[in-house]
Design a protein around this motif. Structure first.
Motif, mmCIF file in Angstrom:
data_model
loop_
_atom_site.group_PDB
_atom_site.id
_atom_site.type_symbol
_atom_site.label_atom_id
_atom_site.label_comp_id
_atom_site.label_asym_id
_atom_site.label_seq_id
_atom_site.Cartn_x
_atom_site.Cartn_y
_atom_site.Cartn_z
ATOM 1 N N ARG A 1 -0.517 -2.133 21.325
ATOM 2 C CA ARG A 1 0.010 -1.415 20.161
ATOM 3 C C ARG A 1 1.225 -0.570 20.533
ATOM 4 O O ARG A 1 2.229 -0.580 19.823
ATOM 5 N N ALA A 2 1.151 0.144 21.636
ATOM 6 C CA ALA A 2 2.278 0.978 22.063
ATOM 7 C C ALA A 2 3.493 0.118 22.399
ATOM 8 O O ALA A 2 4.616 0.429 21.987
ATOM 9 N N ALA A 3 3.267 -0.975 23.128
ATOM 10 C CA ALA A 3 4.370 -1.869 23.501
ATOM 11 C C ALA A 3 5.004 -2.484 22.254
ATOM 12 O O ALA A 3 6.230 -2.581 22.156
ATOM 13 N N ALA A 4 4.177 -2.882 21.306
ATOM 14 C CA ALA A 4 4.693 -3.487 20.071
ATOM 15 C C ALA A 4 5.514 -2.478 19.277
ATOM 16 O O ALA A 4 6.574 -2.818 18.733
ATOM 17 N N LEU A 5 5.059 -1.244 19.213
ATOM 18 C CA LEU A 5 5.796 -0.220 18.472
ATOM 19 C C LEU A 5 7.145 0.070 19.133
ATOM 20 O O LEU A 5 8.170 0.182 18.442
ATOM 21 N N LEU A 6 7.158 0.161 20.455
ATOM 22 C CA LEU A 6 8.427 0.386 21.161
ATOM 23 C C LEU A 6 9.402 -0.771 20.926
ATOM 24 O O LEU A 6 10.587 -0.551 20.664
ATOM 25 N N LEU A 7 8.912 -1.994 21.016
ATOM 26 C CA LEU A 7 9.802 -3.143 20.815
ATOM 27 C C LEU A 7 10.233 -3.285 19.357
ATOM 28 O O LEU A 7 11.342 -3.752 19.090
ATOM 29 N N ALA A 8 9.398 -2.867 18.424
ATOM 30 C CA ALA A 8 9.817 -2.890 17.013
ATOM 31 C C ALA A 8 11.003 -1.946 16.824
ATOM 32 O O ALA A 8 11.995 -2.294 16.164
ATOM 33 N N GLY A 9 10.916 -0.763 17.405
ATOM 34 C CA GLY A 9 12.046 0.174 17.339
ATOM 35 C C GLY A 9 13.281 -0.387 18.011
ATOM 36 O O GLY A 9 14.405 -0.232 17.517
ATOM 37 N N PHE A 10 13.087 -1.054 19.140
ATOM 38 C CA PHE A 10 14.188 -1.685 19.860
ATOM 39 C C PHE A 10 14.865 -2.751 18.983
ATOM 40 O O PHE A 10 16.097 -2.817 18.922
#
Length: 153
Positions: free
Chosen positions: A70-79
């Protein structure tokens, strides 16, 4: 209990998303000077390139394994949203519009991954974290079966 097809679909989705970011991180590493020139042509400081590579590589690997998904997905969504705005906002150019839309779609998929997690076949779903979730579900009287409290193969 989730159907095996749902777990397989979540795994396939994670693999496809991770492959994109891992490939892009490798491409930036292999063509570092070209990637640096591209960023600078858009007014983005070159010092951000190592951060972009680390983000794509690190979060891509986390999503691949299903660990802290979840954390990785949220960071990459922002990216992806930042990439869309910084590099693909010339909507008069059909190609740039297409890249903008693709970045938004990828961000949308990553937000779904953030919302629903990595699925049953993710590292997030096993171990102490998974055990605590199953215990909570059983205590709450949900449909989780008591046999789920013991680690399986």
């Amino acid at each position: 209990m989730p159907l095996p097809v749902m777990a397989a679909a979540a795994l396939a989705g994670r693999l496809l998303l991770a492959a994109l970011f891992l490939h892009e991180a490798w491409s930036k590493l292999a063509g570092y000077s070209a990637a640096l020139a591209y960023m600078q042509a858009f007014g983005v400081p070159g010092q951000l390139l190592p951060l972009a590579i680390a983000l794509e590589l690190g979060c891509g690997l986390l999503i691949l394994c299903g660990y802290h998904t979840r954390a990785a997905a949220l960071l990459l969504a922002g990216f992806c949203l930042a990439t869309a705005v910084l590099f693909h906002s010339k909507f008069g150019d059909r190609n740039q519009l297409l890249h903008f839309e693709k970045d938004l779609a990828i961000a949308g998929g990553l937000l779904l991954l953030f919302a629903h997690g990595g699925g049953a076949w993710a590292l997030d779903a096993v171990g102490l974290l998974g055990l605590r979730r199953r215990e909570s579900a059983v205590k709450a009287g949900t449909q989780a079966a008591p046999h789920l409290l013991t680690p399986g193969p």
